[in-house]
Design a protein around this motif. Sequence first.
Motif, short mmCIF file in Angstrom:
data_model
loop_
_atom_site.label_atom_id
_atom_site.label_comp_id
_atom_site.label_asym_id
_atom_site.label_seq_id
_atom_site.Cartn_x
_atom_site.Cartn_y
_atom_site.Cartn_z
N VAL A 1 43.23 56.81 45.49
CA VAL A 1 42.34 56.68 47.08
C VAL A 1 42.26 55.51 47.44
CG1 VAL A 1 41.11 59.36 47.10
CG2 VAL A 1 40.18 57.17 46.07
N SER A 2 42.47 54.63 46.48
CA SER A 2 42.07 52.88 46.50
C SER A 2 43.34 52.23 45.39
CB SER A 2 40.28 53.31 45.45
OG SER A 2 40.82 53.40 44.11
N ALA A 3 42.51 51.21 45.90
CA ALA A 3 44.22 50.29 45.08
C ALA A 3 42.74 49.49 44.74
CB ALA A 3 44.72 49.32 46.52
N SER A 4 43.52 48.43 43.35
CA SER A 4 43.16 48.18 42.26
C SER A 4 43.63 46.57 42.61
CB SER A 4 41.73 48.67 41.59
OG SER A 4 43.02 48.60 41.22
N ILE A 5 43.23 45.61 42.19
CA ILE A 5 43.06 44.85 41.41
C ILE A 5 41.84 43.69 40.64
CG2 ILE A 5 43.49 42.14 41.56
CD1 ILE A 5 43.41 42.50 45.23
N VAL A 6 42.34 43.53 39.29
CA VAL A 6 42.20 43.86 37.76
C VAL A 6 42.34 42.07 37.40
CG1 VAL A 6 42.07 43.71 35.60
CG2 VAL A 6 41.61 46.15 37.20
N ASP A 7 41.03 40.85 37.07
CA ASP A 7 41.08 40.14 36.78
C ASP A 7 40.83 39.58 35.08
OD1 ASP A 7 40.83 37.26 35.90
OD2 ASP A 7 41.39 37.24 38.92
N HIS A 8 41.14 39.54 34.03
CA HIS A 8 40.34 39.12 33.47
C HIS A 8 39.47 38.00 32.59
CE1 HIS A 8 43.38 41.51 31.30
NE2 HIS A 8 44.42 41.37 31.93
N ASP A 9 39.32 37.58 33.71
CA ASP A 9 38.44 36.14 34.05
C ASP A 9 37.11 37.26 34.53
OD1 ASP A 9 36.38 34.34 34.37
OD2 ASP A 9 37.27 33.41 35.90
N VAL B 1 35.68 47.59 50.41
CA VAL B 1 35.89 46.51 49.30
C VAL B 1 34.78 46.51 48.22
CG1 VAL B 1 38.21 45.23 49.68
CG2 VAL B 1 35.76 44.13 49.85
N LYS B 2 34.97 46.68 47.06
CA LYS B 2 33.89 46.66 46.31
C LYS B 2 34.32 45.60 45.18
CE LYS B 2 30.12 49.03 44.05
NZ LYS B 2 29.05 49.69 43.94
N LEU B 3 33.72 44.41 44.57
CA LEU B 3 34.27 44.20 43.31
C LEU B 3 32.85 45.00 41.93
CD1 LEU B 3 35.32 41.79 41.79
CD2 LEU B 3 33.80 39.80 42.63
N THR B 4 33.69 45.14 41.39
CA THR B 4 33.22 45.85 40.18
C THR B 4 33.22 45.20 38.68
OG1 THR B 4 34.49 47.44 39.61
CG2 THR B 4 32.28 48.03 40.96
N GLU B 5 33.02 45.45 37.95
CA GLU B 5 33.38 45.11 36.29
C GLU B 5 34.10 46.60 35.91
OE1 GLU B 5 30.68 43.99 33.70
OE2 GLU B 5 30.35 42.01 34.54
N ALA C 1 36.39 41.70 35.55
CA ALA C 1 36.43 41.98 37.17
C ALA C 1 37.21 42.47 37.90
CB ALA C 1 36.39 40.63 38.34
N LYS C 2 37.20 43.82 38.14
CA LYS C 2 38.04 44.39 39.21
C LYS C 2 37.00 44.82 40.48
CE LYS C 2 40.02 49.11 39.08
NZ LYS C 2 39.02 50.80 38.72
N LEU C 3 38.77 44.56 41.97
CA LEU C 3 38.35 44.35 43.16
C LEU C 3 38.96 45.76 43.62
CD1 LEU C 3 37.47 43.60 45.71
CD2 LEU C 3 39.85 43.15 45.74
N ASN C 4 37.60 46.72 43.78
CA ASN C 4 38.09 48.20 44.07
C ASN C 4 38.35 48.65 45.94
OD1 ASN C 4 37.97 49.58 41.52
ND2 ASN C 4 35.71 49.67 41.62
N ILE C 5 39.34 48.40 46.29
CA ILE C 5 40.15 48.57 47.75
C ILE C 5 39.73 50.00 47.98
CG2 ILE C 5 41.63 48.09 49.27
CD1 ILE C 5 42.78 45.67 47.42
N HIS C 6 39.39 50.16 48.36
CA HIS C 6 39.51 52.09 49.33
C HIS C 6 39.84 52.27 50.32
CE1 HIS C 6 36.39 53.01 45.87
NE2 HIS C 6 35.59 51.69 46.47
N ASN D 1 34.10 36.37 36.02
CA ASN D 1 33.96 35.75 36.91
C ASN D 1 34.75 35.67 38.17
OD1 ASN D 1 31.64 33.46 38.46
ND2 ASN D 1 33.30 31.68 37.75
N ALA D 2 35.65 35.88 37.84
CA ALA D 2 37.06 35.68 38.67
C ALA D 2 36.52 35.70 40.72
CB ALA D 2 36.78 37.58 38.83
N PRO D 3 36.84 34.33 40.37
CA PRO D 3 36.28 33.40 41.84
C PRO D 3 37.37 33.56 42.91
CG PRO D 3 37.05 31.74 40.28
CD PRO D 3 36.91 32.85 39.06
N LYS D 4 38.02 33.69 42.32
CA LYS D 4 39.62 34.16 43.40
C LYS D 4 39.68 35.44 44.40
CE LYS D 4 43.19 32.80 46.19
NZ LYS D 4 42.69 32.02 46.90
N LEU D 5 38.94 36.10 42.94
CA LEU D 5 38.36 37.66 43.76
C LEU D 5 37.29 38.03 44.52
CD1 LEU D 5 39.28 40.71 40.29
CD2 LEU D 5 40.74 39.78 42.11
N LYS D 6 36.59 37.03 44.38
CA LYS D 6 35.35 37.50 45.02
C LYS D 6 35.79 36.33 46.05
CE LYS D 6 32.37 36.46 41.17
NZ LYS D 6 31.24 35.61 40.20
#
Length: 161
Positions: free
Chosen positions: A131-139, A67-71, A81-86, A141-146
Amino acid sequence: MYTKSILIMAVWVVCTSFKWSQNQLETGWYFITPNSPTTITFEDLDSHENYTVERVPIISISDIKSVKLTEEKIPGLPKMAKLNIHLTKPGRKKWNAALREMSNKGISAVFVFENVVYCQQTVIGKVSSNVSASIVDHDLNAPKLKIICASISKALTLNGR
């Protein structure tokens, strides 16, 4: 008399924890489905809307490679904020089959973390190999994604990945 009360207490604890564990879902993606004996209902973290999902995940921790947190910047929208789930190879096969099923049947899926629905995935149109799923957050800072990213990373490390 003393022995009897201990026995009754032990039985109550076992029954209670069993019932509680029946309603626990592991972190992952689940199909939204009509209510049935094999489903469970959860509340969305933000909208407080209820979703009924199958108890068996489409994708679980065992299907995740990293997993990797990106913009993410989409033209005309603020950065997100985007959580890439490989996913692992078997995970990619499951996810692609799920995306096709969502597209063909018009159904959706939700991501569940710590027994809370975090986001909904809907597929419109044709699906290409993913190859991946992702979760996007409009914040940004995205504390929950972190928190989600750290939790999944920790689980992967414990599993030797």
